[in-house]
Design an enzyme around this catalytic site. Structure first.
Site, PDB file in Angstrom:
ATOM      1  CB  CYS A 134     117.165  29.195  30.628  1.00  0.00           C
ATOM      2  SG  CYS A 134     116.395  29.439  32.230  1.00  0.00           S
ATOM      3  CB  CYS A 137     113.946  27.365  31.820  1.00  0.00           C
ATOM      4  SG  CYS A 137     114.397  29.078  31.994  1.00  0.00           S
ATOM      5  CG  ASP A 138     114.929  24.480  28.962  1.00  0.00           C
ATOM      6  OD1 ASP A 138     113.714  24.551  29.214  1.00  0.00           O
ATOM      7  OD2 ASP A 138     115.474  25.136  28.065  1.00  0.00           O
TER       8      ASP A 138
END
Ligand code: NAP
Length: 312
Positions: A134, A137-138
């Protein structure tokens, strides 16, 4: 006599746990059945787009959901649901791996989706230590680092764009020449000076000691090693819905077809989160749709007695 639940919730990610909180607050007897707690949100070390919750590891946020659901009265069972059957009296029977049967007046399907993986050496070993599924997200973890994104769809191209704003260099590695991503997004990526697009290339191995260090690629010019700090596998997600096939309507991607309030084609079965046709697979959206499905489920159980003004 078999215990009859008001609601059986399949899955304990953001959608299932939120549904548990909502139906518990409506004093419905509910059981959450899941193989894990936290779902896909657990895969990020750094969630900062769940409004009001600050920045924290995904598992920490999910643990709070879990404690709240338990605190309000949800019961839990760690198990895999193998089949859901509609009974002649309108209730549902859930068959669990191992043979146990659960009976419930209603079902909320919140079993999520799983990121597709490439299946190369190093991929699972370094998950959370340089391998991510992701980028949204990261990406912030890779400020000033070198990253590679695998895939040729919108997720990969948008992910690479996001990374290009933070990383010193981002490779986009795609197995074909043509991309599935929207041309306009691809154009933006091509215009980014610190992005290198490598087509007709497949990943052979993700190499490192304690974390990701090198990516081994097979290209039309032979095998290549590139130094990277992070590899983002963005090749799509898959919904594993075999256990409800033939009962609940699914689309071609096996996603549960729902209406705006989480109703499926089967009265008494609701669905929420990543397992549904909702195109935006985000924790906050899953939580919201879990709440929606729970309220609709409450309305179904209570019929004309439902009071939905209690929104606090
Ligand atoms: P996708 O469109 O299915 O694309 C997956 C990509 O990964 C494809 O390019 C595919 O290659 C590649 N791939 C699949 N398996 C692979 C493997 N084993 N090894 C290497 N490459 C592999 O998935 P997605 O990008 O996650 O998008 C899913 C849906 O969400 C799409 O409809 C997309 O438009 C939508 N989406 C929309 C937005 C947006 O609107 N902002 C953002 C993200 C996603 P091939 O092309 O060769 O098959």
């Amino acid at each position: 006599m078999t215990e009859l639940y008001d609601v059986a919730i399949v899955g304990a990610g953001a959608a299932g746990l939120t549904a548990g909180i909502y139906v518990s607050r409506k004093k419905l007897k509910n059981l959450i059945i899941s193989v894990d707690v936290g779902g896909l949100t657990n895969l990020t070390n750094h969630i900062e787009n769940y409004p009001g919750a600050g920045t924290q590891p995904g598992p920490d946020l999910m643990n709070k959901f879990f404690e709240e659901a338990k605190g309000f009265g949800s019961q839990f069972k760690y198990a895999k649901v193998e089949k859901v059957n509609k009974q002649s009296d309108g209730t549902f029977e859930l068959l669990l791996e191992g043979g146990e049967k659960i009976s419930s007046k209603t079902v909320i399907l919140a079993f999520g989706s799983l990121p597709k993986m490439i299946g190369v050496p190093g991929e699972t070993k370094f998950l959370g230590r340089g391998v991510s599924t992701c980028a949204t997200c990261d990406a912030p973890l890779y400020k000033g680092k070198v990253t590679a994104v695998i895939g040729g769809g919108n997720s990969a191209v948008e992910g690479a764009l996001e990374l290009s704003n933070l990383a010193t260099k981002t490779y986009l590695i795609h197995r074909r020449e043509e991309f599935r991503a929207d041309p306009i997004t691809l154009e933006k990526l091509k215009a980014s000076p610190n992005v290198e697009i490598i087509t007709n290339a497949t990943v052979l191995e993700i190499i490192g000691e304690k974390k990701v260090e090198t990516l081994k690629l097979k290209t039309s010019f032979g095998d290549h090693l590139i130094k990277v700090d992070g590899v983002f596998i963005e090749i799509g997600h898959e919904v594993k819905a075999d256990f409800i096939k033939g009962l609940v309507d699914l689309n071609a991607q096996n996603e549960v077809i729902v209406d705006l309030v989480g109703k499926t084609n089967v009265p008494g079965i609701f669905a929420a989160g990543d397992a549904t046709i909702n195109p935006y697979k985000q924790t906050v959206i899953s939580a919201g749709s879990g709440a929606t499905a729970a309220l609709e489920c409450y309305k179904y159980i209570m019929g004309s007695k439902a009071i939905l003004s209690d929104w606090k």
